[in-house]
Enzyme design. Structure first.
Site, PDB file in Angstrom:
ATOM      1  N   LYS A 102       0.715 -11.885  21.687  1.00  0.00           N
ATOM      2  CA  LYS A 102      -0.017 -12.682  22.480  1.00  0.00           C
ATOM      3  C   LYS A 102      -0.339 -14.030  22.340  1.00  0.00           C
ATOM      4  O   LYS A 102      -0.256 -14.897  23.121  1.00  0.00           O
ATOM      5  CB  LYS A 102      -1.687 -11.765  22.701  1.00  0.00           C
ATOM      6  CG  LYS A 102      -2.389 -12.493  23.895  1.00  0.00           C
ATOM      7  CD  LYS A 102      -2.160 -11.685  25.120  1.00  0.00           C
ATOM      8  CE  LYS A 102      -3.156 -11.880  26.395  1.00  0.00           C
ATOM      9  NZ  LYS A 102      -2.902 -11.076  27.518  1.00  0.00           N
ATOM     10  N   CYS A 123       0.757  -1.014   0.030  1.00  0.00           N
ATOM     11  CA  CYS A 123      -0.030   0.037   0.152  1.00  0.00           C
ATOM     12  C   CYS A 123       0.942   1.198  -0.144  1.00  0.00           C
ATOM     13  O   CYS A 123       1.650   1.548  -0.922  1.00  0.00           O
ATOM     14  CB  CYS A 123      -0.964  -0.095   1.105  1.00  0.00           C
ATOM     15  SG  CYS A 123      -2.070   1.070   0.962  1.00  0.00           S
ATOM     16  N   TYR A 124       0.905   2.221   1.032  1.00  0.00           N
ATOM     17  CA  TYR A 124       1.739   3.429   1.195  1.00  0.00           C
ATOM     18  C   TYR A 124       3.211   2.864   0.744  1.00  0.00           C
ATOM     19  O   TYR A 124       4.049   3.554   0.024  1.00  0.00           O
ATOM     20  CB  TYR A 124       1.566   4.000   2.423  1.00  0.00           C
ATOM     21  CG  TYR A 124       2.593   5.408   2.583  1.00  0.00           C
ATOM     22  CD1 TYR A 124       1.924   6.321   2.097  1.00  0.00           C
ATOM     23  CD2 TYR A 124       3.592   5.348   3.103  1.00  0.00           C
ATOM     24  CE1 TYR A 124       2.669   7.482   2.057  1.00  0.00           C
ATOM     25  CE2 TYR A 124       4.462   6.506   3.225  1.00  0.00           C
ATOM     26  CZ  TYR A 124       3.818   7.557   2.952  1.00  0.00           C
ATOM     27  OH  TYR A 124       4.467   8.776   2.757  1.00  0.00           O
ATOM     28  N   GLU A 137      -1.826  -8.400   4.624  1.00  0.00           N
ATOM     29  CA  GLU A 137      -2.029  -8.633   5.885  1.00  0.00           C
ATOM     30  C   GLU A 137      -3.389  -8.803   6.602  1.00  0.00           C
ATOM     31  O   GLU A 137      -3.593  -9.392   7.756  1.00  0.00           O
ATOM     32  CB  GLU A 137      -1.201  -7.866   6.739  1.00  0.00           C
ATOM     33  CG  GLU A 137      -1.767  -6.595   7.125  1.00  0.00           C
ATOM     34  CD  GLU A 137      -1.627  -5.443   5.988  1.00  0.00           C
ATOM     35  OE1 GLU A 137      -1.212  -5.999   4.816  1.00  0.00           O
ATOM     36  OE2 GLU A 137      -1.800  -4.454   6.081  1.00  0.00           O
TER      37      GLU A 137
END
Ligand code: XMP
Length: 516
Positions: free
Chosen positions: A371, A77-78, A167
């Site tokens: 986590k 993207c960016y 992602e």
């Protein structure tokens, strides 16, 4: 693998996905220089997305030398646009914005990145600017109806880019694309796993602590439990754990720590029974912030007293306690600035805030982990599933799930209702779908009911099941009606004082997950 952070929330998600592909990843700020990157000796680099436009004044930039290091790079993207601009391609505001699910056409036979993917697929986009001309020497691999260059590659230079977000789960072939970049294009082996994390950490803890004594506060939650188990694996009985029972725990939690956890790890545990002290301090208080402050203050007081007792005992033996274990996780490190220059979003304090003049050296074996990885390591270490799989539970416990004053009777009532909800959700196989399900007692509200032969004037119980990736945003979980019906029947029949069960159907935002 390094993930260059161009802002927003994307970098952490990319880093997690890379690790899901069994490749260790770390996040670095976009201000990092090519020399600093080279010093870290990465096997690959991903440039993240971000909220800016490459043409905005002060837009986050990239040291172009990073693209010359000979390390494989993929822009997303960016990051894709930054790469295109740096290499002489053209990025423009075409006026054709794409947000959300977008159809993309792949034309990339033979490409290690996209060659074996469906030629027509739906991906997740979020961009205003577009790459309209790929840099010289690059092959265009994909396009959409409004974006002529949606992916490109220069295999000789090891440079790749995609306009969409591989992602996010809304790009169904996204993980496959990331893995193609890592394993096929960049040739990085899939060899990072919980087993070698444990071995590395055990060695690192031994090197740090030597024969010194270590102390750790257990909350009953997964982070401190796994951190302590790792330290125990490394240094055995040089570690002592403190567990404060503040009386605001859920049913069975103290037993899980004192019996199940101790049996599976063999750690030395000191339990402090502070139930009366906390109830006394909370008497007459209904304001949520005041309750939180009181609970935090009492917790630190109790913990410090227990700590002082152990320190005195150790000093009498001529062997002072010098180390304190903290269950700090990687997102806390990144969001606190992490020493890597990432934006300081919020400062985290474990164990209710550490004093400035801390007399201990910290041992933080989970600093590099997310986590889900901590859970995997806990399982590998043989910790009980009730602890490793536990859903998030706030530090102030049931104290902030009673709207109104906290009393012993109300805690008992809420503990009972909460245990019913947890049992039924688990029995229905819904634990994986639910991030957490606070059960809240509206102690200041009463409504009329009819139970048995008579009229009742009881309290409502609120169910707040939410689905979330990180608790920053959440949606209410659509629980099956038959499960809700069973929970409602059981609570109103079995919990004296409750005559109504209601379901919270608010997303976050605008509602927070907890009611207080
Ligand atoms: P909220 O209610 O802000 O909660 O949407 C986001 C997540 O944080 C947990 N939470 C807390 N955890 N101390 C904690 O350790 C607290 O004071 C606290 N307040 C909320 C909440 O359970 C959810 O997972």
């Amino acid at each position: 693998m390094l993930v260059v952070d161009f802002g927003a929330q994307y970098a952490q998600l990319i880093a997690r996905r890379v690790r899901e592909a069994s490749v260790y990843s770390e996040i670095v700020p976009h201000s990092i220089s090519a020399a600093e990157i080279a010093a870290k000796n990465p096997v690959g680099i991903v440039l993240s997305g971000g909220p800016s436009s490459v043409y905005e004044e002060g837009a986050p930039a990239l040291d172009p030398g990073i693209l010359e290091l000979g390390v494989p790079v993929m822009g997303i993207c960016y990051g894709f646009q930054v790469m295109a601009k740096a290499l002489g391609g053209e990025v423009a505001k075409t006026g054709a914005r794409e947000y959300g699910s977008t159809d993309v056409a792949i034309d990339a036979s033979g490409s290690s990145l996209l060659g074996e993917q469906p030629t027509a697929q739906t991906v997740w986009m979020s961009h205003g600017d577009s790459v309209v001309q790929a840099p010289d020497g690059f092959d265009v691999l994909a396009s959409t109806s409004s974006t002529p260059v949606a992916a490109f590659s220069n295999t000789d230079r090891g440079l790749y880019g995609v306009q969409w977000h591989p992602e996010v789960k809304h790009s169904p072939y996204g993980q496959d694309l990331l893995e193609n970049f890592l394993h096929r294009a960049a040739g990085i082996p899939a060899d990072w796993n919980p087993g070698n994390v444990i071995a590395d950490q055990v060695a690192a803890i031994r090197a740090q602590v030597g024969s010194g004594k270590v102390i750790c506060g257990l909350s009953g939650g997964v982070d401190s439990a796994v951190a302590a188990a790792l330290v125990h694996e490394a240094v055995g009985d040089q570690l002592v754990c403190i567990f404060v029972d503040h009386g605001l725990l859920r049913e069975g939690e103290r037993r899980q720590v004192e019996e199940d956890y101790v049996a599976s790890t063999g750690v030395r545990l000191v339990t402090v029974d502070a139930r009366e002290q906390f109830l006394g301090a909370l008497a007459g208080v209904s304001d949520p912030e005041q309750k939180r402050k009181i609970i935090g203050r009492e917790f630190i007081r109790t913990f410090e007293q227990a700590q002082a007792d152990l320190i005195a005992e150790a000093a009498a033996d001529g062997d002072p306690i010098r180390y304190l274990v903290q269950g700090t996780l990687y997102p806390d490190v990144v969001e606190s600035g992490g020493g890597s220059g990432t934006a300081n979003i919020k400062s985290h304090h474990n164990v209710g805030g550490l004093p400035e003049d801390l007399q201990f050296e910290l041992v933080e074996p989970l600093r590099a982990l997310f986590k889900d990885e901590v859970r995997a390591i806990g399982r590998e270490l043989g910790l009980p599933e009730v602890i490793v799989g536990r859903q998030p539970f706030p530090g102030p416990g049931l104290g902030i799930r009673i709207v109104g004053e906290v009393t012993f009777e109300r805690l008992e009532l809420l503990r009972h209702a909460d245990a019913i909800v947890r049992a039924e959700l688990t029995a229905a196989g819904l634990d994986a779908e639910i991030w957490q399900c606070p059960v809240v007692l509206l102690a200041d509200v009463r409504s009329v009911g009819v139970q048995g032969d008579g009229r009742t004037y009881g309290h409502p119980i609120v169910l707040r099941p939410v689905s979330s990736e990180d608790a920053m945003t959440a949606d209410w979980t659509r629980l099956p009606y038959d499960v809700l019906a069973r929970i409602s029947n059981r609570i109103t029949n079995e919990v004296t004082g409750v005559n109504r069960v209601v379901l919270d159907v608010t997303s976050k935002p605008p509602g927070t997950i907890e009611w207080e």
